[in-house]
Scaffold this motif. Structure first.
Motif, mmCIF file in Angstrom:
data_model
loop_
_atom_site.group_PDB
_atom_site.id
_atom_site.type_symbol
_atom_site.label_atom_id
_atom_site.label_comp_id
_atom_site.label_asym_id
_atom_site.label_seq_id
_atom_site.Cartn_x
_atom_site.Cartn_y
_atom_site.Cartn_z
ATOM 1 N N LEU A 102 0.843 -1.199 0.000
ATOM 2 C CA LEU A 102 0.000 0.000 0.000
ATOM 3 C C LEU A 102 0.882 1.254 0.000
ATOM 4 O O LEU A 102 1.721 1.423 0.888
ATOM 5 N N ASP A 103 0.683 2.101 -0.994
ATOM 6 C CA ASP A 103 1.406 3.375 -1.080
ATOM 7 C C ASP A 103 0.431 4.521 -0.796
ATOM 8 O O ASP A 103 -0.685 4.557 -1.337
ATOM 9 N N VAL A 104 0.856 5.446 0.038
ATOM 10 C CA VAL A 104 0.040 6.629 0.374
ATOM 11 C C VAL A 104 0.803 7.867 -0.059
ATOM 12 O O VAL A 104 1.907 8.128 0.423
ATOM 13 N N GLU A 105 0.222 8.596 -0.992
ATOM 14 C CA GLU A 105 0.874 9.806 -1.524
ATOM 15 C C GLU A 105 0.259 11.061 -0.922
ATOM 16 O O GLU A 105 -0.960 11.148 -0.746
ATOM 17 N N ASP A 106 1.157 11.990 -0.613
ATOM 18 C CA ASP A 106 0.674 13.300 -0.165
ATOM 19 C C ASP A 106 0.045 14.016 -1.359
ATOM 20 O O ASP A 106 0.643 14.066 -2.442
ATOM 21 N N ASP A 107 -1.143 14.558 -1.154
ATOM 22 C CA ASP A 107 -1.906 15.149 -2.263
ATOM 23 C C ASP A 107 -1.525 16.631 -2.459
ATOM 24 O O ASP A 107 -2.410 17.506 -2.432
ATOM 25 N N PHE A 108 -0.161 16.915 -2.662
ATOM 26 C CA PHE A 108 0.239 18.307 -2.977
ATOM 27 C C PHE A 108 -0.291 18.723 -4.320
ATOM 28 O O PHE A 108 -0.656 19.870 -4.559
ATOM 29 N N SER A 109 -0.384 17.741 -5.320
ATOM 30 C CA SER A 109 -0.891 18.055 -6.655
ATOM 31 C C SER A 109 -2.350 18.509 -6.605
ATOM 32 O O SER A 109 -2.764 19.424 -7.318
ATOM 33 N N MET A 110 -3.186 17.857 -5.713
ATOM 34 C CA MET A 110 -4.580 18.256 -5.590
ATOM 35 C C MET A 110 -4.698 19.656 -5.016
ATOM 36 O O MET A 110 -5.558 20.451 -5.440
ATOM 37 N N ILE A 111 -3.843 19.968 -4.052
ATOM 38 C CA ILE A 111 -3.861 21.319 -3.477
ATOM 39 C C ILE A 111 -3.535 22.356 -4.540
ATOM 40 O O ILE A 111 -4.155 23.424 -4.626
ATOM 41 N N ILE A 112 -2.548 22.036 -5.374
ATOM 42 C CA ILE A 112 -2.173 22.965 -6.451
ATOM 43 C C ILE A 112 -3.333 23.164 -7.417
ATOM 44 O O ILE A 112 -3.638 24.287 -7.837
ATOM 45 N N ILE A 113 -4.001 22.065 -7.760
ATOM 46 C CA ILE A 113 -5.139 22.154 -8.681
ATOM 47 C C ILE A 113 -6.249 23.022 -8.088
ATOM 48 O O ILE A 113 -6.842 23.876 -8.759
ATOM 49 N N ILE A 114 -6.516 22.814 -6.803
ATOM 50 C CA ILE A 114 -7.557 23.607 -6.141
ATOM 51 C C ILE A 114 -7.187 25.082 -6.134
ATOM 52 O O ILE A 114 -8.016 25.958 -6.408
ATOM 53 N N CYS A 115 -5.894 25.362 -5.809
ATOM 54 C CA CYS A 115 -5.451 26.754 -5.779
ATOM 55 C C CYS A 115 -5.569 27.406 -7.155
ATOM 56 O O CYS A 115 -5.996 28.563 -7.286
ATOM 57 N N VAL A 116 -5.189 26.641 -8.185
ATOM 58 C CA VAL A 116 -5.290 27.179 -9.553
ATOM 59 C C VAL A 116 -6.736 27.456 -9.913
ATOM 60 O O VAL A 116 -7.067 28.494 -10.494
ATOM 61 N N CYS A 117 -7.636 26.523 -9.571
ATOM 62 C CA CYS A 117 -9.054 26.708 -9.882
ATOM 63 C C CYS A 117 -9.632 27.927 -9.165
ATOM 64 O O CYS A 117 -10.376 28.722 -9.757
ATOM 65 N N VAL A 118 -9.263 28.071 -7.883
ATOM 66 C CA VAL A 118 -9.752 29.236 -7.131
ATOM 67 C C VAL A 118 -9.225 30.527 -7.737
ATOM 68 O O VAL A 118 -9.958 31.519 -7.873
ATOM 69 N N SER A 119 -7.941 30.517 -8.118
ATOM 70 C CA SER A 119 -7.357 31.715 -8.732
ATOM 71 C C SER A 119 -8.058 32.069 -10.035
ATOM 72 O O SER A 119 -8.364 33.236 -10.307
ATOM 73 N N LEU A 120 -8.338 31.042 -10.856
ATOM 74 C CA LEU A 120 -9.034 31.290 -12.121
ATOM 75 C C LEU A 120 -10.432 31.842 -11.889
ATOM 76 O O LEU A 120 -10.888 32.740 -12.612
ATOM 77 N N LEU A 121 -11.125 31.316 -10.882
ATOM 78 C CA LEU A 121 -12.455 31.818 -10.568
ATOM 79 C C LEU A 121 -12.407 33.276 -10.134
ATOM 80 O O LEU A 121 -13.252 34.091 -10.531
#
Length: 225
Positions: A102-121
């Motif tokens: 079992l591998d558990v990845e830190d979701d830094f990419s999801m945070i970046i995506i959310i930040c980009v989406c909020v910025s675009l909005l």
């Protein structure tokens, strides 16, 4: 103890994950899961079959109809990563298991995506607001210019009419002036002759609106100014 298979799964920190440990040849045998990297010091099993049971930070379901142990991680953590053993107790002395990485990845990419989406909005909302304000200003300016043009056009039409027909204003103003007495005929003298049939003294009656006389004729002589 026999290892019958190896599998791998990957999850994201803070997320949920379902793992299925299949043992179709041992459907009714009790099943478990443990972390092999910790020496399997703690085995987690549902304790009952065909029901969901909670055991620590996971929920387990031993499905005897399919021979599957379902392990549900409600919230993955980085500490959950490692090698697991999905086992089944075949007998008191025999176990069979599948190795799971079992591998558990830190979701830094999801945070970046959310930040980009909020910025675009935010950028889109700001742009829309600016465009709306500009449109409103242009509308007000256009209305103001139109009113000014209408006023100027009305004044020009009035001035053009007065220049085209100047006599109309003079005639109208002349009609409103009082009558000059000298414009009428004035009589210098009036001579009276007595009517033969009159039995009384001749008389002349002059009133403001009429002239009455017992004389037969009245001679008028015009006086020129």
């Amino acid at each position: 103890m026999a290892k019958v298979g190896v599998s791998r799964a990957t999850g994201h920190s803070g997320g949920r994950m379902m793992i299925k440990c299949e043992h179709p040849q041992h459907k009714t045998k009790p099943k478990y899961i443990c972390k092999e990297s910790d020496g399997c010091s703690e085995r987690k099993n549902p304790g009952v079959q065909d029901e969901w049971m909670e055991n620590g930070d996971v929920s387990l379901y031993d499905d005897t109809r399919a021979g599957v142990l379902m392990v549900f991680f409600r919230e993955l953590k980085a500490a959950d990563a490692g090698t697991y053993r999905c086992g089944v107790n075949v007998s008191h002395y025999t176990e069979s298991f599948t190795e799971l990485q079992l591998d558990v990845e830190d979701d830094f990419s999801m945070i970046i995506i959310i930040c980009v989406c909020v910025s675009l909005l935010l950028i889109g909302g700001f742009t829309l607001t600016v465009c709306k304000l500009r449109h409103m200003r242009r509308g007000r300016t256009s209305t103001s210019n139109k009113r000014t043009k209408n006023i100027i056009s009305s004044c020009a039409d009035s001035r053009r009419d007065s220049l085209t027909d100047p006599g109309s204003a003079q005639i109208n103003s002349h009609d409103e002036l009082p009558t000059i007495p000298s414009d009428e005929l004035l009589y210098a003298s009036v001579s009276f002759q007595k009517h033969e049939e009159s039995l009384s003294e001749a008389s002349v009656t002059v009133s403001k609106n009429e002239l009455y006389s017992d004389y037969a004729t009245v001679s008028r002589r015009m006086r020129l100014n």
